[in-house]
Design an enzyme around this catalytic site. Structure first.
Site: not given
Length: 169
Positions: A60, A62, A90, A93
């Site tokens: 991801h 992040e 999410c 993260c």
């Protein structure tokens, strides 16, 4: 009266940089989420979703930005840094954000189903964890949300065309 000078320290500016990263994800046919990490008014990390590209569910924006920032700082602790992400983090993260002790998270679009910064749950300010961080949401929200909505509408259209093609054969 003179036109206002662009504030290069503003949330609006840094979210624009995260949106640039999200556009890179979009161009790569990844879910268009971008992230930047800022320390002392300077961007020290930039990333976009690369789950499909890297075949890695943890890639991801992040997470990739956090790894870059740790390298830039020379430590796993990012206590004086701010994360800008185009979509609410999410749970994975958000857990990483708490672990590295980011001071602040700024995001654009909320994620009512899976957001872990106040929408579905709030891991970033969970009382039992060793760290809580400041949250600012809704920065350039319409742009962030619009990019995601356009991407997923195109995905649905593409999937429908594939389905129709398969039925025709």
């Amino acid at each position: 009266m003179d036109d206002p000078i662009i504030d290069l320290q503003s949330d609006h500016y840094f979210m624009g940089e995260a949106l640039r990263q999200a556009a890179r994800a979009y161009a790569a046919e990844e879910v268009p989420i971008g992230a930047v990490i800022v320390r002392e008014g300077r961007i020290i990390a930039r990333a976009f979703n690369q789950v499909e590209l890297l075949k890695d569910a943890t890639a991801h924006a992040e997470m990739l930005a956090i790894t870059q920032a740790e390298e830039a700082v020379g430590d796993w602790r990012l206590t004086d840094c701010t994360l800008y992400a185009t979509k609410e983090p999410c749970p994975m993260c958000a857990g990483a954000v708490v672990h590295v002790r980011l001071a602040r998270v700024v995001f654009g679009a909320r994620d009512p189903k899976g957001g872990a910064a106040g929408s579905a749950l709030n891991l970033l300010q969970f009382p039992g964890l060793n760290h809580q961080c400041e949250i600012t949401n809704g920065v350039r929200e319409a742009e962030c949300r619009g990019l995601l909505q356009t991407f997923f509408a195109e995905q649905r259209e593409r999937n429908e065309q594939v389905r129709k093609q398969a039925q025709a054969n």
